[in-house]
Design a protein around this motif. Structure first.
Motif, PDB file in Angstrom:
ATOM      1  N   ILE A   1      12.874  86.076  37.672  1.00 10.03           N
ATOM      2  CA  ILE A   1      11.988  84.843  37.473  1.00 10.03           C
ATOM      3  C   ILE A   1      12.769  83.667  36.865  1.00 10.03           C
ATOM      4  CG2 ILE A   1       9.627  86.172  37.260  1.00 10.03           C
ATOM      5  CD1 ILE A   1      10.127  86.579  34.329  1.00 10.03           C
ATOM      6  N   GLY A   2      14.031  83.791  37.029  1.00 14.37           N
ATOM      7  CA  GLY A   2      14.743  82.727  36.316  1.00 14.37           C
ATOM      8  C   GLY A   2      15.024  82.430  35.021  1.00 14.37           C
ATOM      9  N   LEU A   3      14.913  83.268  34.205  1.00 12.61           N
ATOM     10  CA  LEU A   3      14.677  83.190  32.646  1.00 12.61           C
ATOM     11  C   LEU A   3      16.023  83.991  32.226  1.00 12.61           C
ATOM     12  CD1 LEU A   3      11.008  83.785  31.774  1.00 12.61           C
ATOM     13  CD2 LEU A   3      12.142  81.869  31.933  1.00 12.61           C
ATOM     14  N   SER A   4      16.638  83.488  31.198  1.00  6.32           N
ATOM     15  CA  SER A   4      17.739  84.033  30.492  1.00  6.32           C
ATOM     16  C   SER A   4      17.789  83.551  28.989  1.00  6.32           C
ATOM     17  CB  SER A   4      19.005  83.842  31.037  1.00  6.32           C
ATOM     18  OG  SER A   4      20.122  84.454  30.151  1.00  6.32           O
ATOM     19  N   PHE A   5      17.770  84.443  27.883  1.00  5.09           N
ATOM     20  CA  PHE A   5      17.945  84.003  26.598  1.00  5.09           C
ATOM     21  C   PHE A   5      19.165  83.341  26.463  1.00  5.09           C
ATOM     22  CE2 PHE A   5      14.796  87.380  25.731  1.00  5.09           C
ATOM     23  CZ  PHE A   5      13.847  86.598  25.329  1.00  5.09           C
ATOM     24  N   ASP A   6      20.380  83.123  27.198  1.00  8.57           N
ATOM     25  CA  ASP A   6      21.480  82.731  27.016  1.00  8.57           C
ATOM     26  C   ASP A   6      21.610  81.284  27.414  1.00  8.57           C
ATOM     27  OD1 ASP A   6      22.846  84.987  26.420  1.00  8.57           O
ATOM     28  OD2 ASP A   6      23.374  85.502  28.567  1.00  8.57           O
ATOM     29  N   THR A   7      20.403  81.048  28.232  1.00  9.26           N
ATOM     30  CA  THR A   7      20.287  79.141  28.396  1.00  9.26           C
ATOM     31  C   THR A   7      18.962  78.743  27.934  1.00  9.26           C
ATOM     32  OG1 THR A   7      19.165  80.072  30.544  1.00  9.26           O
ATOM     33  CG2 THR A   7      21.491  79.606  30.718  1.00  9.26           C
ATOM     34  N   ALA A   8      18.522  79.658  26.988  1.00 11.39           N
ATOM     35  CA  ALA A   8      17.242  79.191  26.366  1.00 11.39           C
ATOM     36  C   ALA A   8      17.461  77.925  25.342  1.00 11.39           C
ATOM     37  CB  ALA A   8      16.700  80.153  25.615  1.00 11.39           C
ATOM     38  N   ASP A   9      16.583  77.138  25.049  1.00  9.19           N
ATOM     39  CA  ASP A   9      16.358  76.092  24.156  1.00  9.19           C
ATOM     40  C   ASP A   9      16.861  76.394  22.885  1.00  9.19           C
ATOM     41  OD1 ASP A   9      16.199  73.897  22.653  1.00  9.19           O
ATOM     42  OD2 ASP A   9      14.629  73.008  23.737  1.00  9.19           O
ATOM     43  N   ARG A  10      17.997  76.525  22.200  1.00  7.83           N
ATOM     44  CA  ARG A  10      18.268  76.903  20.822  1.00  7.83           C
ATOM     45  C   ARG A  10      17.529  75.817  19.837  1.00  7.83           C
ATOM     46  NH1 ARG A  10      23.481  80.502  20.744  1.00  7.83           N
ATOM     47  NH2 ARG A  10      23.047  81.975  22.545  1.00  7.83           N
TER      48      ARG A  10
END
Length: 391
Positions: free
Chosen positions: A73-82
């Motif tokens: 679903i195109g999600l990853s915590f590596d690229t999440a808004d920090r």
């Protein structure tokens, strides 16, 4: 109470471990609400993360690994808004995960007990959704108060239900079972006792004299947040801090910690503290705190008085305290399993490969070596495969 529904599997908890198990059950073509049911006590998606303090960011917390299937679903915590609170990011991602894989989590549902019913298990739970009577009483100003007749307002009825199941996956984690060790004088303290689970924001402690207890990342984070807020700040730890000269925990250290957890789980002993076996990586932010004298932990105090903590013996001295923050960890939340008598005399539950050795119908996801986010993901696949082999 209605007659119990019957399903093949009940999963208690919709955090990282519960969602991982549910994902693999779906991969094996089991259907939510038909073949398995998920029960979660929290009001929304996000597991324990939704209860964490707003200032916590993904970049300053333990690494959060992606759930299996998140890439779909195109999600990853590596690229999440920090820049956003970690609690908001995790709640958003987990909610989208639940919707995409049609997990149909029932919440807020509080499981009261799991007991034997012949070859099956009986799961008794209650719906914590506010009831109309409760809302009406609040609107009229009667809820929690006395009527003019001095009779207590009637407590709203809590709907209770039962599920009958072949297999149970317990994925309740630890957030619901905070641990605070006893020290002499605790009841005489005139200030506030605050556990990690109660912490919301640093502003709550402005101009207070604060004592932070604990040797893990939560205690360190509180010290860094409160440095410019509290009137006085003291850090104490029950054991010396093992600082690691690297930015992150390496694979060797993580593997050793998992091995210790696994050995304890397999022998039925109480689970050891993870940080006591891994040490704390010295990030740039932490190193700066050490250099300026903030992150220097004193040994554990001996007793608590009305407005202070006190060291006896050679250490001697005292520290003023308006608030004591107990960053002393959690214990596995297994109270609802007590009718099954799984707990050993040595303090824990004997678990191997995610399964309770004393009852092959019970699986504990996220317990012991599976407590990390990556461990929970692996456990999801392992547990789902074992269940499918027995259905």
């Amino acid at each position: 109470m209605q007659s119990p529904e019957r399903v093949k599997v009940v999963v208690i908890g919709a955090g990282q471990a519960g969602l991982s198990v549910a994902y693999y059950l779906r991969r094996f073509e089991l259907v939510a609400e038909q073949d398995f049911v998920m029960l979660d006590r929290a009001p929304g998606a996000g597991g324990a993360w939704q209860h964490r303090w707003s200032s916590l960011r993904l970049g300053t917390a333990h690494r959060v690994n992606d759930l299996p299937g998140m890439a779909e679903i195109g999600l990853s915590f590596d690229t999440a808004d920090r820049n956003l609170p970690a609690k908001e990011v995790v709640a958003d991602y987990y909610g989208r995960f639940e919707e995409h894989f049609d997990l149909r989590v029932r919440r807020p549902m509080n499981v009261r007990s799991v007991s034997n019913q012949g070859v099956d298990l009986l799961v008794s739970f209650e719906d914590l959704t506010p009831q109309p009577l409760e809302e009406e009483q609040k609107a009229r100003g009667l809820f929690g108060r006395r009527r003019k007749t001095f009779e207590a307002a009637p407590a709203p009825a809590v709907p209770r239900f039962e599920l009958q199941t072949q297999f149970l996956v317990n994925a309740t984690g630890t957030w619901g079972s905070p641990f605070v060790p006893y020290y002499p004088g605790m009841a005489d303290f005139h200030g506030r006792h605050v556990h990690t689970s109660d912490y919301t924001e640093a502003a709550d402690f402005r101009d207070k004299h604060v004592v932070v207890v604990g040797g893990g990342t939560s205690a360190i984070g509180f010290m860094l947040e409160l440095e410019e807020v509290a009137a006085g700040l003291t850090w104490v730890s029950r054991r010396p801090i093992d600082w690691l000269d690297r930015q992150e925990l390496d694979l060797e250290g993580a593997s050793a910690a998992v091995a210790r957890q696994d050995e304890a789980a397999r022998s039925g002993r109480a689970l050891p503290s993870v940080v006591s076996g891994t040490g704390v990586p010295r990030s740039r932010r932490i190193a700066a705190g050490i250099e300026r004298g903030l992150l220097v932990a004193r040994p554990m105090f001996d007793r608590i008085e009305a407005d202070r903590v006190v060291w006896d013996g050679d250490e001697g001295g005292m520290a003023r305290a308006d608030v004591i923050i107990w960053a002393t960890g959690f214990r596995p939340d297994l109270r609802h399993l007590s009718p099954l008598k799984l707990r050993e005399k040595t303090g824990g539950v004997t678990v191997g490969q995610g399964a309770a050795w004393n009852d092959p119908r019970i699986f504990l996801a996220g317990y012991g070596p599976q407590a990390s986010t990556i461990g929970a993901n692996r456990a999801g696949r392992m547990i789902a495969r074992q269940i499918m082999a027995m259905i």
